[in-house]
Scaffold this active site. Sequence first.
Site, PDB file in Angstrom:
ATOM      1  N   MET A   1     130.767  91.360 -28.035  1.00  0.00           N
ATOM      2  CA  MET A   1     129.938  91.473 -28.771  1.00  0.00           C
ATOM      3  C   MET A   1     129.619  89.192 -29.322  1.00  0.00           C
ATOM      4  O   MET A   1     129.596  88.499 -28.183  1.00  0.00           O
ATOM      5  CB  MET A   1     129.831  91.373 -30.136  1.00  0.00           C
ATOM      6  CG  MET A   1     130.573  93.103 -29.639  1.00  0.00           C
ATOM      7  SD  MET A   1     129.484  93.945 -28.245  1.00  0.00           S
ATOM      8  CE  MET A   1     130.971  94.817 -27.890  1.00  0.00           C
ATOM      9  N   CYS A   2     128.637  89.045 -30.176  1.00  0.00           N
ATOM     10  CA  CYS A   2     128.143  87.901 -30.591  1.00  0.00           C
ATOM     11  C   CYS A   2     126.998  87.569 -30.029  1.00  0.00           C
ATOM     12  O   CYS A   2     125.994  88.103 -29.502  1.00  0.00           O
ATOM     13  CB  CYS A   2     128.980  86.778 -29.475  1.00  0.00           C
ATOM     14  SG  CYS A   2     130.956  86.644 -28.674  1.00  0.00           S
ATOM     15  N   THR A   3     125.928  86.347 -31.397  1.00  0.00           N
ATOM     16  CA  THR A   3     124.802  85.930 -30.793  1.00  0.00           C
ATOM     17  C   THR A   3     125.054  84.469 -30.836  1.00  0.00           C
ATOM     18  O   THR A   3     125.530  84.350 -31.612  1.00  0.00           O
ATOM     19  CB  THR A   3     124.523  86.762 -32.052  1.00  0.00           C
ATOM     20  OG1 THR A   3     124.121  88.024 -32.550  1.00  0.00           O
ATOM     21  CG2 THR A   3     122.621  85.979 -31.799  1.00  0.00           C
TER      22      THR A   3
ATOM     23  N   CYS B   1     127.955  82.946 -33.351  1.00  0.00           N
ATOM     24  CA  CYS B   1     129.629  83.408 -33.849  1.00  0.00           C
ATOM     25  C   CYS B   1     130.583  84.181 -32.220  1.00  0.00           C
ATOM     26  O   CYS B   1     129.276  84.462 -31.493  1.00  0.00           O
ATOM     27  CB  CYS B   1     128.963  84.815 -34.700  1.00  0.00           C
ATOM     28  SG  CYS B   1     127.899  85.931 -34.387  1.00  0.00           S
TER      29      CYS B   1
ATOM     30  N   ARG C   1     119.667  92.920 -33.324  1.00  0.00           N
ATOM     31  CA  ARG C   1     120.527  91.310 -33.825  1.00  0.00           C
ATOM     32  C   ARG C   1     119.880  90.396 -32.861  1.00  0.00           C
ATOM     33  O   ARG C   1     119.421  88.893 -33.617  1.00  0.00           O
ATOM     34  CB  ARG C   1     121.830  91.390 -33.242  1.00  0.00           C
ATOM     35  CG  ARG C   1     123.563  92.019 -34.089  1.00  0.00           C
ATOM     36  CD  ARG C   1     124.643  91.191 -33.775  1.00  0.00           C
ATOM     37  NE  ARG C   1     125.470  92.029 -32.655  1.00  0.00           N
ATOM     38  CZ  ARG C   1     125.673  91.877 -31.487  1.00  0.00           C
ATOM     39  NH1 ARG C   1     125.532  90.201 -30.882  1.00  0.00           N
ATOM     40  NH2 ARG C   1     126.216  92.410 -31.092  1.00  0.00           N
TER      41      ARG C   1
END
Length: 313
Positions: free
Chosen positions: A1-3, A19, A204
């Site tokens: 996951m992450c952005t 993140c 997101r």
Amino acid sequence: MCTRIFWNDNPIAKTVARCMDWAVSDEPELWYVPAGQDRTGDAGPGSHTWVSQQASVVVSMWGIGTVDGLNSAGLAAHALYLDPADVSFPLPDERPVVAHTMWVQYLLDNFATVADAIAAVGDIRIVAPLLRGETFGVHIALEDTTGDSAIIEPLEGRMVVHHGPEYTVMANSPTLDQQIENLERYRPFGGELPPPGDITSPDRFVRAAYFLHYLPEPASVDEAVAGVFQLIANVSVPYGAPYADGGVYPTWWRAGADLTNRTYYFGSTRSPGIFWVDLPALAGRTEVLRLDPRDTSLVGDETSRLEPAALRY
């Protein structure tokens, strides 16, 4: 996951934040890696070797590779998860090989700008060895002091490059072209839908793009850094929050960079504080330095607390 979110249209400083979301901690360590280091692609036979041309401040994961960082030229690079079902790395050929766990480090060691990195994207072949017994997909975001940006995705056996200052947001699956197509359903990007509020990657992505669009011009470098950290907090995943399939992938840490002034920022979500490392202050240092970024006493400028250490990957 992450952005990842890149704020490149303000006149004060080019700033970026990302993140790290995962089911378990990636056991991050923060390193200062000086120029002149002998490095390897860590991909077995045929691995590429090089000597680092740029110094960098980087974050490693599980002691096996670099996942995020900033170099002394002001180039930043970030590895984010991409569903293995979407990923297809190039087939074997005669090019030297770099493991995807060393991709970020290779880029930071060798290039000063996004354009330079993209011009050399075909010089090596990226492979995906098993990571803790699993296959991980990955895509890369790059940005530099000019405001230039690129997203690199291994798709259908080739590296698909999206290059230009308009590529300011990245999340996880689906692929970037599909994320952008979905974004067009929302205002102010062509559609009429309001910004969504779920923790899924498409939501997101939209939320990051939406709030980045409306960030007011900062009055100082501090505000330029605080702006991207406010946005990355908005798309972070709280501990315990489940996805629709019941999986829980919280945000473990947030990192960022002021590319203009070569400052790298880090904040563990287990700590109330954010700290930073000033790369220019380390100019001339020839030894590898390390810091435990999960130390909850870290806050403010902690450049002086990096200590000599043997690089473990």
